[in-house]
Design a protein around this motif. Structure first.
Motif, PDB file in Angstrom:
ATOM      1  N   GLY A 109       0.837  -1.190   0.000  1.00 15.00           N
ATOM      2  CA  GLY A 109       0.000   0.000   0.000  1.00 15.00           C
ATOM      3  C   GLY A 109       0.876   1.246   0.000  1.00 15.00           C
ATOM      4  O   GLY A 109       2.101   1.158  -0.156  1.00 15.00           O
ATOM      5  N   PRO A 110       0.308   2.437   0.162  1.00 21.46           N
ATOM      6  CA  PRO A 110       1.106   3.664   0.152  1.00 21.46           C
ATOM      7  C   PRO A 110       2.301   3.543   1.088  1.00 21.46           C
ATOM      8  O   PRO A 110       2.165   3.119   2.234  1.00 21.46           O
ATOM      9  N   ALA A 111       3.484   3.922   0.586  1.00 21.37           N
ATOM     10  CA  ALA A 111       4.711   3.723   1.372  1.00 21.37           C
ATOM     11  C   ALA A 111       5.694   4.849   1.118  1.00 21.37           C
ATOM     12  O   ALA A 111       5.713   5.458   0.052  1.00 21.37           O
ATOM     13  N   THR A 112       6.512   5.131   2.106  1.00 22.59           N
ATOM     14  CA  THR A 112       7.620   6.072   1.946  1.00 22.59           C
ATOM     15  C   THR A 112       8.753   5.369   1.212  1.00 22.59           C
ATOM     16  O   THR A 112       8.741   4.146   1.023  1.00 22.59           O
ATOM     17  N   LEU A 113       9.764   6.135   0.808  1.00 17.77           N
ATOM     18  CA  LEU A 113      10.910   5.543   0.131  1.00 17.77           C
ATOM     19  C   LEU A 113      11.601   4.517   1.019  1.00 17.77           C
ATOM     20  O   LEU A 113      11.993   3.441   0.549  1.00 17.77           O
ATOM     21  N   SER A 114      11.752   4.825   2.299  1.00 14.22           N
ATOM     22  CA  SER A 114      12.432   3.893   3.199  1.00 14.22           C
ATOM     23  C   SER A 114      11.606   2.630   3.405  1.00 14.22           C
ATOM     24  O   SER A 114      12.150   1.522   3.475  1.00 14.22           O
ATOM     25  N   GLU A 115      10.280   2.752   3.482  1.00 15.00           N
ATOM     26  CA  GLU A 115       9.426   1.576   3.634  1.00 15.00           C
ATOM     27  C   GLU A 115       9.487   0.691   2.403  1.00 15.00           C
ATOM     28  O   GLU A 115       9.555  -0.543   2.503  1.00 15.00           O
ATOM     29  N   LEU A 116       9.490   1.327   1.225  1.00 16.60           N
ATOM     30  CA  LEU A 116       9.562   0.549  -0.007  1.00 16.60           C
ATOM     31  C   LEU A 116      10.925  -0.114  -0.142  1.00 16.60           C
ATOM     32  O   LEU A 116      11.032  -1.252  -0.609  1.00 16.60           O
ATOM     33  N   ALA A 120       0.021  13.268  -2.102  1.00 17.09           N
ATOM     34  CA  ALA A 120       0.260  14.640  -1.677  1.00 17.09           C
ATOM     35  C   ALA A 120       0.664  14.684  -0.202  1.00 17.09           C
ATOM     36  O   ALA A 120       0.184  13.902   0.623  1.00 17.09           O
ATOM     37  N   GLY A 121       1.545  15.639   0.114  1.00 17.69           N
ATOM     38  CA  GLY A 121       1.967  15.822   1.495  1.00 17.69           C
ATOM     39  C   GLY A 121       3.393  15.374   1.736  1.00 17.69           C
ATOM     40  O   GLY A 121       4.091  14.928   0.836  1.00 17.69           O
ATOM     41  N   ARG A 122       3.830  15.540   2.976  1.00 12.02           N
ATOM     42  CA  ARG A 122       5.181  15.158   3.393  1.00 12.02           C
ATOM     43  C   ARG A 122       5.111  14.179   4.558  1.00 12.02           C
ATOM     44  O   ARG A 122       4.188  14.268   5.372  1.00 12.02           O
ATOM     45  N   PRO A 123       6.034  13.227   4.662  1.00 16.21           N
ATOM     46  CA  PRO A 123       7.122  12.976   3.713  1.00 16.21           C
ATOM     47  C   PRO A 123       6.592  12.362   2.415  1.00 16.21           C
ATOM     48  O   PRO A 123       5.417  11.997   2.339  1.00 16.21           O
TER      49      PRO A 123
END
Length: 328
Positions: free
Chosen positions: A27-34, A62-65
């Motif tokens: 599901g939606p993930a940050t770069l580090s999670e991926l 949209a949004g940070r991180p």
């Protein structure tokens, strides 16, 4: 056991597919999670990001991180297949071009066969020149973006006054998403153009089967920034053959200039326009914008048309209309 590759035939590398499938699972993930999910580094994922976006496999939330989300598989595969089909179409055109290189010495030289036009204004002028000089027939594959401003009423009146050669046009499913295109096509049909809805793998215009113009590059965003003009050659023959093949597979497009049928007759002119746009795959909001109606009015009309045709869905209605000659 090595991971089974599913997207190799669509130009996706093993690493890119692995990242996409990991994002589908997570599901939606940050770069580090991926990166953790794929066993890769954040740097490697960041380096791969532009390519994954270009392939249409992922998008940014949209949004940070920064967080990434996978494109639904049915949509992602359609995008990849469409891109590969476009590449194959250009490859076939390239094959015809290569055939000219082994022609007899008495035949035309390559520099006499091809002409490159650069700049949107120059492309528009060259197209209008072809259209103006055509005396027997114009063949056109219509797909946005457009080099010629179809909303320019003054230019449209000048073109109509010239009474040029008869035209056959095949319109893509995206053709009528451009503001003013429906009205432009309605005028063209009223002036005698034969119009159909069908597959349009590449923008194309052919004048008198002697000169063709098509985009020089496959990138849709730059499709009108440069063009290739093709003169009599094996390549031109291939392009004419492509049009005729697509023409046979396309369905007629009927757009009346005004309500000309009896009140009891069905379908009314307005009905055929809605059905034609349904067959083109357009959604209710886009149809409403083109016809100057409210979305609610279009929804009601679509519901009535589905009932008249016995259609299960709006898309089924467009299909049934084309197959039952309602659009002729």
């Amino acid at each position: 056991m090595a991971q089974r590759r599913l997207l190799e035939g669509l130009g996706v590398t093993l690493t890119e597919e692995g990242a996409y499938r990991a994002l589908l699972r997570h599901g939606p993930a940050t770069l580090s999670e991926l990166a953790a999910e794929t066993g890769s580094s954040v740097t490697a994922i960041r380096r791969m990001l532009p390519r994954l976006e270009d392939l249409g496999l992922i998008s940014r939330v949209a949004g940070r991180p920064l967080r990434l989300i996978a494109t639904p598989p049915n949509i992602a595969i359609d995008i990849l297949v469409a891109r590969r089909q476009e590449e194959l179409t250009h490859s076939r055109a390239a094959a015809a071009l290569l055939a000219t290189e082994v022609a007899e010495r008495s035949g035309p030289h390559p520099e006499e066969v091809l002409e490159v036009v650069t700049g949107r204004d120059a492309v528009a002028r060259r197209y209008l020149q072809l259209e103006r000089n055509a005396s027997r027939e114009m063949l056109v594959l219509v797909h946005p973006p457009y080099a010629v401003d179809v909303s320019d009423d003054r230019e449209n009146r000048r073109r109509a006054a010239r009474k040029g050669a008869p035209t056959r046009g095949i319109y893509s499913t995206q053709a009528f998403e451009h503001p003013g295109m429906l009205a432009h096509t309605r005028r063209a049909i009223a002036d005698g153009e034969q119009a159909r809805l069908g597959q349009v793998p590449v923008k194309l215009a052919v004048a008198d089967a002697r000169t063709a113009i098509l985009p020089l590059v496959s990138d849709a965003d730059r499709a009108v920034e440069s063009a290739l003009v093709v003169h009599p050659s094996a390549l031109l023959d291939a392009l004419v053959g492509l049009f005729e093949t697509l023409w046979r597979a396309a369905v007629p497009l009927r757009l009346a200039a005004e309500e000309s049928l009896e009140p009891e007759a069905w379908p009314q002119a307005a009905d055929t326009e809605v059905l034609a746009l349904l067959a083109a795959g357009m959604k209710d909001d886009a149809i409403a914008r083109q016809l100057g109606l409210s979305p609610r009015t279009v929804q009601r009309r679509v519901q009535v048309l589905c009932e008249r045709l016995g259609a299960r869905t709006r898309f089924h209605a467009g299909f049934l209309a084309s197959r039952r000659d309602v659009l002729k």
